[in-house]
Design an enzyme around this catalytic site. Sequence first.
Site, short mmCIF file in Angstrom:
data_model
loop_
_atom_site.label_atom_id
_atom_site.label_comp_id
_atom_site.label_asym_id
_atom_site.label_seq_id
_atom_site.Cartn_x
_atom_site.Cartn_y
_atom_site.Cartn_z
N ASP A 46 0.93 -1.24 0.05
CA ASP A 46 0.00 -0.16 0.16
C ASP A 46 0.79 1.38 0.15
OD1 ASP A 46 -2.00 1.88 0.33
OD2 ASP A 46 -2.98 0.96 2.12
N ASP A 47 1.02 1.88 -1.10
CA ASP A 47 1.73 3.14 -1.13
C ASP A 47 3.42 3.15 -1.30
OD1 ASP A 47 -0.78 4.56 -0.52
OD2 ASP A 47 -0.13 5.68 1.02
N CYS A 86 -5.83 4.43 -3.42
CA CYS A 86 -5.94 3.09 -2.98
C CYS A 86 -7.47 2.53 -3.42
CB CYS A 86 -6.35 3.16 -1.50
SG CYS A 86 -4.80 3.73 -0.46
N ARG A 90 -7.81 -0.84 -6.25
CA ARG A 90 -8.37 -2.12 -5.77
C ARG A 90 -9.47 -2.54 -6.53
NH1 ARG A 90 -5.61 -2.51 -0.41
NH2 ARG A 90 -3.78 -1.21 -0.51
N LYS A 140 -5.77 -5.34 3.72
CA LYS A 140 -6.68 -4.12 3.79
C LYS A 140 -7.49 -4.16 2.69
CE LYS A 140 -6.05 0.42 2.01
NZ LYS A 140 -5.18 1.64 2.03
N HIS A 142 -10.84 -2.03 1.54
CA HIS A 142 -11.16 -0.81 1.23
C HIS A 142 -11.89 -0.53 -0.11
CE1 HIS A 142 -9.06 3.52 1.32
NE2 HIS A 142 -10.16 3.46 1.65
N SER A 165 -8.22 2.06 5.34
CA SER A 165 -6.92 2.41 5.46
C SER A 165 -6.52 2.50 7.08
CB SER A 165 -6.63 3.76 4.76
OG SER A 165 -6.40 3.49 3.52
N HIS A 249 1.43 2.43 4.07
CA HIS A 249 0.51 3.43 4.21
C HIS A 249 0.74 4.01 5.35
CE1 HIS A 249 -3.11 5.61 4.43
NE2 HIS A 249 -3.62 5.36 2.98
N ASP A 301 -0.44 -0.67 -4.76
CA ASP A 301 -1.74 0.09 -5.27
C ASP A 301 -1.68 1.49 -5.96
OD1 ASP A 301 -1.17 1.40 -2.89
OD2 ASP A 301 -3.49 1.27 -2.33
N ASN A 302 -0.56 2.20 -5.73
CA ASN A 302 -0.25 3.42 -6.17
C ASN A 302 1.20 3.98 -5.61
OD1 ASN A 302 -2.51 4.06 -3.69
ND2 ASN A 302 -0.42 5.11 -3.59
N LYS A 316 2.28 9.70 -5.00
CA LYS A 316 0.80 9.28 -5.03
C LYS A 316 0.03 10.43 -4.90
CE LYS A 316 -2.24 7.49 -1.41
NZ LYS A 316 -2.78 7.07 0.10
#
Length: 478
Positions: A46-47, A86, A90, A140, A142, A165, A249, A301-302, A316
């Site tokens: 994540d991130d 996010c 996803r 996660k 989301h 998150s 994240h 995811d990003n 991001k």
Amino acid sequence: MAAMLNRRSFLKSLAAGAAAWMFARPQWARAAANDAKPNFVVILADDQGYGDLGCYGATKIKTPNIDRMAAEGMKFTDFYASTPVCTPTRSSLMTGCYPRRIGLEKHVLFPNSVIGLNPDEITIAELLKALGYATACIGKWHLGFQAKFLPTRQGFDSYFGIPFSNDMSLPADMTFAKDVKLAEGMTVENLKGGGKAGNTVPLMRGQEVIEYPVDQATLTERYTAEACRFIAANKDKPFFLYLPHTMPHYPLHISEKFKGKSQAGLFGDVIECLDWSTGQILQALKESGLDDRTLVIYTSDNGAAAGSSGPLRGKKGSTWEGGVREPCIMRWPGKVPAGAICKELATIMDVLPTLAKLAGTGAPADRVIDGKDIRPLITGLDGAKTPHEAFFYHSAHGKLAAVRSGNWKLHIASQDLPSKKKGKNDPPFETQLYDLQADLGEKNNVAAEHPDVVKRLTGLMEKFDAEIKANSRPVGKI
Ligand SMILES: [Ca+2]
């Protein structure tokens, strides 16, 4: 209603096909039939940024397990998340579509959002489950906090993780989410924080909140243990393990075991813990004898929030490359060539159509799916090219902002989050064209020199915009 019937009949036909095939064979052959289907493990950070892994140029952060995964598999240099945030990305992984296609493009969901991933969509988990796969989501989610949107209603046999998150909290008013259960003795009123303290995140199993606030320090390790148990328990049948980590994240958390171990501060510790986790997953596969029957995918995811974008511009939330181009490694000994580097454009939307094909079926045919089957790329077929004529970049709030076709990238709108609002005296956004092969860092705007390219790419965007407006599907609502 039509969409729901289509979804049901599609899944039913998959299941019927799988069952007929299985029962046409004697008992001894059934296990073999299952053996023929590969397992899939999708690990989603994540991130995490493009430059946060050793095999993507990080020097202070050590990621020996993920680097080994790349050495034993394929590293993608031009792999894209569908968006720079996010939730939308996803949704693309789950459905193989641009978030705009399914109504989830407008930034991220919050705990009190009344929308989510539409249950009428066919998720990759539903598709594989209908083929006899065991499915688990650990991490996660989301894609909607209300019960009807949770993983166990979207094709996953089990769920263990945080529903949104790790900087969000349960809302004080939970009446809208009445199907979400709280563990015995837990009430909304006595929950610490009650939605006001911030960073008080629930841990769920299935549709039940089992720990609140969750101890985030041990989350990566607990996800890992759960994932390894799932692999061992399902070694005799095909499985799909989706492991969307909570880290890195913000806020970053780490256990004592990993604290201070890296040369890159808390952020480095957190990434090195994810690397350890990936090593544990690979070890679990090896111990179960599943190495050559399992495709493992590692991506994010990003782009980087806190970490490094490496040579890319932006982070991001932006549609510069640093916002959406991701590290991606795929490993499957014997099927994916070892030490390979794929420089063709691929996206997270391609995961669903590709896994569907590898499992012996195809993507749903009753609706538009934006992702493509990239088996020729991942198996290293000679001369294989990207199946995408163009990739379209959307801002964090779903606005069509840029397009890439070949090595050309055209920006037509601001790349930044709306939080960075333009001042009255800022100049209007100017169309920008970059040659990503010559100028990976998007520094040298060559729009004026290539009006023909600007025109062609503008045309691609207009065509795409009109098509997706005409063929988008509704978001899920409670
Ligand atoms: Ca993210």
